[in-house]
Design a protein around this motif. Structure first.
Motif, PDB file in Angstrom:
ATOM      1  N   PRO A 109       0.829  -1.217   0.000  1.00 58.12           N
ATOM      2  CA  PRO A 109       0.000   0.000   0.000  1.00 58.12           C
ATOM      3  C   PRO A 109       0.855   1.256   0.000  1.00 58.12           C
ATOM      4  CG  PRO A 109       0.057  -0.983   2.186  1.00 58.12           C
ATOM      5  CD  PRO A 109       0.730  -1.968   1.261  1.00 58.12           C
ATOM      6  N   THR A 110       0.288   2.323  -0.529  1.00 58.03           N
ATOM      7  CA  THR A 110       0.974   3.603  -0.523  1.00 58.03           C
ATOM      8  C   THR A 110       0.923   4.192   0.881  1.00 58.03           C
ATOM      9  OG1 THR A 110       0.336   4.000  -2.818  1.00 58.03           O
ATOM     10  CG2 THR A 110       1.063   5.912  -1.536  1.00 58.03           C
ATOM     11  N   ILE A 111       2.072   4.538   1.430  1.00 59.21           N
ATOM     12  CA  ILE A 111       2.160   5.073   2.787  1.00 59.21           C
ATOM     13  C   ILE A 111       2.532   6.550   2.721  1.00 59.21           C
ATOM     14  CG2 ILE A 111       3.239   4.866   5.040  1.00 59.21           C
ATOM     15  CD1 ILE A 111       1.601   2.434   4.237  1.00 59.21           C
ATOM     16  N   TRP A 112       1.775   7.368   3.446  1.00 61.60           N
ATOM     17  CA  TRP A 112       2.068   8.793   3.506  1.00 61.60           C
ATOM     18  C   TRP A 112       2.474   9.181   4.924  1.00 61.60           C
ATOM     19  CZ3 TRP A 112      -2.467   7.422   0.698  1.00 61.60           C
ATOM     20  CH2 TRP A 112      -2.390   7.665  -0.683  1.00 61.60           C
ATOM     21  N   GLY A 113       3.480  10.026   5.013  1.00 61.62           N
ATOM     22  CA  GLY A 113       3.876  10.574   6.306  1.00 61.62           C
ATOM     23  C   GLY A 113       3.003  11.769   6.649  1.00 61.62           C
ATOM     24  N   LYS A 114       3.267  12.388   7.812  1.00 58.55           N
ATOM     25  CA  LYS A 114       2.452  13.521   8.240  1.00 58.55           C
ATOM     26  C   LYS A 114       2.540  14.697   7.269  1.00 58.55           C
ATOM     27  CE  LYS A 114       2.343  12.662  13.221  1.00 58.55           C
ATOM     28  NZ  LYS A 114       2.632  13.231  14.561  1.00 58.55           N
ATOM     29  N   LYS A 115       3.729  14.947   6.744  1.00 60.75           N
ATOM     30  CA  LYS A 115       3.890  16.070   5.816  1.00 60.75           C
ATOM     31  C   LYS A 115       3.053  15.851   4.560  1.00 60.75           C
ATOM     32  CE  LYS A 115       8.510  17.572   7.255  1.00 60.75           C
ATOM     33  NZ  LYS A 115       9.920  17.805   6.827  1.00 60.75           N
ATOM     34  N   GLU A 116       3.090  14.618   4.040  1.00 62.21           N
ATOM     35  CA  GLU A 116       2.324  14.316   2.840  1.00 62.21           C
ATOM     36  C   GLU A 116       0.825  14.399   3.115  1.00 62.21           C
ATOM     37  OE1 GLU A 116       4.775  12.515   3.982  1.00 62.21           O
ATOM     38  OE2 GLU A 116       6.321  12.485   2.414  1.00 62.21           O
ATOM     39  N   LEU A 117       0.399  13.876   4.274  1.00 56.90           N
ATOM     40  CA  LEU A 117      -1.021  13.921   4.614  1.00 56.90           C
ATOM     41  C   LEU A 117      -1.507  15.360   4.760  1.00 56.90           C
ATOM     42  CD1 LEU A 117      -1.335  11.019   7.231  1.00 56.90           C
ATOM     43  CD2 LEU A 117      -2.349  11.097   4.955  1.00 56.90           C
ATOM     44  N   LYS A 118      -0.685  16.202   5.387  1.00 60.02           N
ATOM     45  CA  LYS A 118      -1.080  17.600   5.552  1.00 60.02           C
ATOM     46  C   LYS A 118      -1.204  18.298   4.205  1.00 60.02           C
ATOM     47  CE  LYS A 118       2.104  18.696   8.655  1.00 60.02           C
ATOM     48  NZ  LYS A 118       2.856  19.499   9.656  1.00 60.02           N
ATOM     49  N   GLU A 119      -0.302  17.979   3.284  1.00 62.00           N
ATOM     50  CA  GLU A 119      -0.372  18.582   1.960  1.00 62.00           C
ATOM     51  C   GLU A 119      -1.597  18.096   1.196  1.00 62.00           C
ATOM     52  OE1 GLU A 119       0.626  21.253  -0.803  1.00 62.00           O
ATOM     53  OE2 GLU A 119       1.648  20.960   1.127  1.00 62.00           O
ATOM     54  N   ILE A 120      -1.930  16.816   1.356  1.00 65.88           N
ATOM     55  CA  ILE A 120      -3.135  16.267   0.720  1.00 65.88           C
ATOM     56  C   ILE A 120      -4.378  16.976   1.253  1.00 65.88           C
ATOM     57  CG2 ILE A 120      -4.609  14.226   0.557  1.00 65.88           C
ATOM     58  CD1 ILE A 120      -2.039  12.546   0.514  1.00 65.88           C
ATOM     59  N   ILE A 121      -4.425  17.182   2.567  1.00 69.88           N
ATOM     60  CA  ILE A 121      -5.579  17.849   3.176  1.00 69.88           C
ATOM     61  C   ILE A 121      -5.693  19.284   2.677  1.00 69.88           C
ATOM     62  CG2 ILE A 121      -6.530  18.703   5.358  1.00 69.88           C
ATOM     63  CD1 ILE A 121      -5.246  16.216   6.681  1.00 69.88           C
ATOM     64  N   LYS A 122      -4.571  19.992   2.608  1.00 63.68           N
ATOM     65  CA  LYS A 122      -4.586  21.383   2.143  1.00 63.68           C
ATOM     66  C   LYS A 122      -5.056  21.469   0.701  1.00 63.68           C
ATOM     67  CE  LYS A 122      -0.825  22.914   5.196  1.00 63.68           C
ATOM     68  NZ  LYS A 122       0.586  23.376   5.251  1.00 63.68           N
ATOM     69  N   GLN A 123      -4.542  20.589  -0.152  1.00 64.75           N
ATOM     70  CA  GLN A 123      -4.940  20.603  -1.556  1.00 64.75           C
ATOM     71  C   GLN A 123      -6.404  20.214  -1.718  1.00 64.75           C
ATOM     72  OE1 GLN A 123      -2.259  18.390  -4.081  1.00 64.75           O
ATOM     73  NE2 GLN A 123      -0.442  19.412  -3.285  1.00 64.75           N
ATOM     74  N   SER A 124      -6.865  19.288  -0.891  1.00 65.03           N
ATOM     75  CA  SER A 124      -8.267  18.864  -0.970  1.00 65.03           C
ATOM     76  C   SER A 124      -9.197  20.002  -0.570  1.00 65.03           C
ATOM     77  CB  SER A 124      -8.511  17.653  -0.063  1.00 65.03           C
ATOM     78  OG  SER A 124      -7.738  16.540  -0.484  1.00 65.03           O
ATOM     79  N   GLU A 125      -8.800  20.761   0.452  1.00 64.36           N
ATOM     80  CA  GLU A 125      -9.648  21.879   0.888  1.00 64.36           C
ATOM     81  C   GLU A 125      -9.682  22.974  -0.175  1.00 64.36           C
ATOM     82  OE1 GLU A 125     -11.135  25.427   2.369  1.00 64.36           O
ATOM     83  OE2 GLU A 125      -8.992  25.234   1.934  1.00 64.36           O
ATOM     84  N   ASP A 126      -8.551  23.172  -0.867  1.00 66.53           N
ATOM     85  CA  ASP A 126      -8.488  24.205  -1.904  1.00 66.53           C
ATOM     86  C   ASP A 126      -9.265  23.807  -3.155  1.00 66.53           C
ATOM     87  OD1 ASP A 126      -6.896  25.716  -0.257  1.00 66.53           O
ATOM     88  OD2 ASP A 126      -5.012  25.014  -1.123  1.00 66.53           O
ATOM     89  N   SER A 127      -9.472  22.500  -3.347  1.00 66.88           N
ATOM     90  CA  SER A 127     -10.151  22.021  -4.552  1.00 66.88           C
ATOM     91  C   SER A 127     -11.663  22.174  -4.428  1.00 66.88           C
ATOM     92  CB  SER A 127      -9.796  20.556  -4.801  1.00 66.88           C
ATOM     93  OG  SER A 127     -10.555  20.035  -5.879  1.00 66.88           O
ATOM     94  N   GLN A 128     -12.315  22.422  -5.554  1.00 65.52           N
ATOM     95  CA  GLN A 128     -13.770  22.504  -5.599  1.00 65.52           C
ATOM     96  C   GLN A 128     -14.415  21.130  -5.727  1.00 65.52           C
ATOM     97  OE1 GLN A 128     -15.379  25.433  -5.192  1.00 65.52           O
ATOM     98  NE2 GLN A 128     -13.367  26.382  -4.938  1.00 65.52           N
ATOM     99  N   LEU A 129     -13.586  20.086  -5.871  1.00 65.12           N
ATOM    100  CA  LEU A 129     -14.107  18.740  -6.107  1.00 65.12           C
ATOM    101  C   LEU A 129     -14.362  17.973  -4.813  1.00 65.12           C
ATOM    102  CD1 LEU A 129     -11.780  17.709  -9.078  1.00 65.12           C
ATOM    103  CD2 LEU A 129     -14.086  18.673  -9.187  1.00 65.12           C
ATOM    104  N   THR A 130     -13.998  18.545  -3.669  1.00 63.34           N
ATOM    105  CA  THR A 130     -14.225  17.868  -2.388  1.00 63.34           C
ATOM    106  C   THR A 130     -15.126  18.719  -1.504  1.00 63.34           C
ATOM    107  OG1 THR A 130     -12.328  18.876  -1.258  1.00 63.34           O
ATOM    108  CG2 THR A 130     -11.920  16.863  -2.535  1.00 63.34           C
TER     109      THR A 130
END
Length: 283
Positions: A109-130
């Protein structure tokens, strides 16, 4: 509610080796067919250049550039077609994929660290698709960060804590101080404020008359709080609060000296990333 595109793609994607074998075999078959066809209408270097150019431009560059940006959308719309190809090539691809499954095991499985997870959350919040909003982003980021902090970073330091000395007389001025503090629990220390002997629950002072001249220590209780070391991680401190069924903690240093207090509200504020209590309302 889940992503509709992901729901269409997942049943195919979860059989990773079968999908891989199908796509690679189909890709090689198409490229080979194109090379054979072009070889029938052209010869030599010209046929090689034409086939290579068409395959690279239309089969690789354009498709990779377009599909990589809209992989999930394209994948969901083409899922029916991929299923057909899987069925057609199944007699060839299944044995190969079965061998890969047995030799290589399940996909890592793809494993993300805290930095990657935080970046995913930030990008998801900025996106209009979520549907993630700013409050959810703030809370999730706070939850990822609070466990890396220690008690001494969040506690209210001793010099800002309202406390009483154990030998202090509970006279009128003392009661006025207690009332004006607006706290329900107050630490009771020794004469030089280096040790905490217990707490006073303000409700226990109801009905007390200053004419009785009692000392603060007579109202003191030894429960209702926990003792935390200044180096304790906040997540460990929260677990101690939960297990002890209390929300108030006395913080000590390595010499067991009283250096501050920590309340459950302080930890919640770190997670919520918002101030719940004003500075004047803290112990």
């Amino acid at each position: 509610m889940g992503n509709k595109d992901a729901e269409k793609v997942y049943p195919i994607r979860k059989k990773g080796n079968l999908l891989l074998c199908t796509l690679l075999l189909g890709n090689v078959a198409v490229n080979s067919a194109m090379a054979v066809f072009l070889g029938s209408i052209a010869t030599g270097v010209a046929a090689g250049l034409i086939s290579t150019s068409l395959i690279v431009i239309f089969g690789e560059i354009i498709t990779q550039a377009a599909f990589s940006r809209h992989a999930l959308t394209v994948g969901s719309k083409m899922a029916w077609f991929v299923r057909i190809i899987i069925v057609i090539l199944y007699p060839v691809t299944y044995p190969i994929s079965w061998i890969l499954d047995k030799v290589l095991g399940e996909e890592i499985p793809t494993i993300w660290g805290k930095k990657e997870l935080k970046e995913i959350i930030k990008q998801s919040e900025d996106s209009q698709l979520t549907s993630i909003d700013q409050d959810e982003e703030r809370i999730m980021l706070g939850a990822l960060e609070f466990s890396s902090k220690i008690v001494s970073e969040v506690m209210v330091p001793r010099e800002d804590v309202f406390a009483l000395k154990s030998d202090q007389i509970a006279d009128r001025s003392t009661l006025e101080e207690i009332i004006n503090s607006a706290f329900s629990k107050i630490p009771v220390t020794d004469s030089d404020y280096t040790r905490v002997a217990g707490l006073i629950a303000v409700k226990d002072l109801v009905g007390y008359s200053v004419s009785e001249g009692k000392k603060v220590s007579e109202f003191m209780t030894g429960d209702g709080y926990i003792v935390l070391n200044e180096k304790t991680k906040l997540d460990d401190a929260m677990n101690q609060f939960i297990s002890s069924k209390t929300i108030f903690g006395i913080v000590t240093n390595q010499e067991d000296q009283f250096i501050g207090v920590l309340a459950m509200e302080d930890i919640i504020e770190q997670i919520m990333q918002i101030e719940i209590l004003d500075e004047d309302d803290r112990p």
